[in-house]
Design an enzyme around this catalytic site. Structure first.
Site, PDB file in Angstrom:
ATOM      1  N   CYS A  73       0.701  -1.006   0.065  1.00  0.00           N
ATOM      2  CA  CYS A  73      -0.145   0.045   0.044  1.00  0.00           C
ATOM      3  C   CYS A  73       0.917   1.266   0.042  1.00  0.00           C
ATOM      4  O   CYS A  73       1.643   1.365   1.019  1.00  0.00           O
ATOM      5  CB  CYS A  73      -0.820  -0.024   1.377  1.00  0.00           C
ATOM      6  SG  CYS A  73      -1.986   1.454   1.626  1.00  0.00           S
ATOM      7  N   ASN A  74       0.868   2.154  -1.094  1.00  0.00           N
ATOM      8  CA  ASN A  74       1.499   3.421  -1.036  1.00  0.00           C
ATOM      9  C   ASN A  74       1.291   4.246   0.143  1.00  0.00           C
ATOM     10  O   ASN A  74       2.131   5.004   0.766  1.00  0.00           O
ATOM     11  CB  ASN A  74       1.177   3.958  -2.339  1.00  0.00           C
ATOM     12  CG  ASN A  74       1.863   3.204  -3.508  1.00  0.00           C
ATOM     13  OD1 ASN A  74       2.588   3.532  -4.162  1.00  0.00           O
ATOM     14  ND2 ASN A  74       0.988   2.405  -4.090  1.00  0.00           N
ATOM     15  N   CYS A 183      -0.872   3.882  -6.722  1.00  0.00           N
ATOM     16  CA  CYS A 183      -1.774   2.949  -5.323  1.00  0.00           C
ATOM     17  C   CYS A 183      -1.797   1.515  -5.972  1.00  0.00           C
ATOM     18  O   CYS A 183      -2.066   1.530  -7.058  1.00  0.00           O
ATOM     19  CB  CYS A 183      -3.170   3.991  -5.135  1.00  0.00           C
ATOM     20  SG  CYS A 183      -4.353   2.886  -4.418  1.00  0.00           S
TER      21      CYS A 183
HETATM   22  N1  DGL Z   1      -3.856   0.316  -1.942  1.00  0.00           N
HETATM   23  C1  DGL Z   1      -3.706   1.497  -1.090  1.00  0.00           C
HETATM   24  C2  DGL Z   1      -2.479   2.358  -1.660  1.00  0.00           C
HETATM   25  O1  DGL Z   1      -1.692   1.900  -2.342  1.00  0.00           O
HETATM   26  C3  DGL Z   1      -5.063   2.115  -1.137  1.00  0.00           C
HETATM   27  C4  DGL Z   1      -5.034   3.304  -0.104  1.00  0.00           C
HETATM   28  C5  DGL Z   1      -6.406   3.599   0.356  1.00  0.00           C
HETATM   29  O2  DGL Z   1      -7.320   2.804   1.013  1.00  0.00           O
HETATM   30  O3  DGL Z   1      -6.787   4.800   0.061  1.00  0.00           O
HETATM   31  O4  DGL Z   1      -2.352   3.569  -1.329  1.00  0.00           O
END
Ligand code: DGL
Length: 259
Positions: A73-74, A183
């Site tokens: 998750c970024n 993301c």
């Molecule tokens: N998959 C997450 C990321 O890479 C999503 C973040 C979120 O939940 O807003 O940022």
């Protein structure tokens, strides 16, 4: 320790795009995937909330015996990974927007970044951007609403397409030739992105690089699984198991976790 699982967590189902790359490169590793979908999206939450959720996910995976954790998750990486590395002994692999290759290769000197608010406002992202994208036009765009739609399984809906079109417009107006996906949910939008972007715009996502880095760190720490018998891949979510199951596409069992 070598047979212990690799832990992978995300705010939801998006991190499976990373898990798939890891599983492809390291098919003999045991893994545990944790989707904190009940708390998605992380993007609009403040740094402290993102840190607390990342700690909760990390402790769950450490209690399950994970030998290494991939923060897929970024938003969690850019806000929490330095603290996680400080507080826990095991190695952590993170993911952050791949601004460097985009900036180095851009011919039009304009690149687009689609990411969450939490990522774009983080110190780590801003330090990296000012380091590598100096003198370039960087069009940053919060993908507001996209994570929610993907979490609902509405990946190729008209609603998703309309939002995406709106978010890409300022980037195309700025003549970008690289789009960085910041993301881990967004690689699932690839069919729509390919439809909406002109052919010369290249899309960068760092899933494969994260898998390579995971392998390198396991090797360096002598943690690769030496057994090649049937690896165990476990999936847990506090959201809808059917949606996680559908995105995995290969019939894996998904367990609901009250978490
Ligand atoms: N998959 C997450 C990321 O890479 C999503 C973040 C979120 O939940 O807003 O940022």
């Amino acid at each position: 320790m070598n047979a212990n699982p690799i832990g992978v967590f995300d705010s939801g189902i998006g991190g499976t795009s990373i898990w798939k790359e890891i599983n492809m490169l390291l098919p003999h590793e045991n893994t545990i995937y944790l989707a904190d979908s009940a708390n998605a999206p992380y993007g609009p939450k403040g740094k402290e909330a993102i840190i607390n959720l990342s700690i909760k996910n990390t402790e769950y995976l450490i209690n399950k015996g994970c030998k290494l954790i991939v923060v897929a998750c970024n938003t969690a990486t850019t806000n929490a990974i330095s603290l996680l590395r400080k507080n826990y002994q095991i190695p952590f692999i993170g993911i952050e927007p791949a601004i460097k290759p985009a900036a180095l290769n851009s011919k039009t000197k304009a690149v687009g970044i689609l990411a969450t608010k939490g990522t774009l406002s983080s110190e780590l992202f801003n330090t990296t951007t000012s380091l590598y994208a100096h003198g370039l036009t960087v069009v940053e765009q919060v993908g507001e609403g996209l994570v929610e739609l993907i979490e609902m399984g509405k990946i190729d809906s008209e609603e998703t397409k309309t939002l995406l079109k709106m978010y890409l417009k300022p980037m195309l107006d700025a003549n970008i030739d690289y789009l960085v996906l910041g993301c881990t949910h967004y690689p699932y939008l690839m069919p729509l992105l390919l439809e909406l972007l002109p052919k010369h715009v290249k899309i960068i996502d760092s899933g494969e690089a994260v898998a390579r880095q995971t392998k390198a760190v396991l090797e360096k720490n002598d943690l690769l699984n030496s057994s090649i018998s049937n690896p165990k891949n476990q999936f847990f979510t506090n959201g809808n198991p059917e949606i996680l199951k559908a995105i995995l596409e290969n019939g894996f069992e998904v367990n609901y976790l009250d978490f």
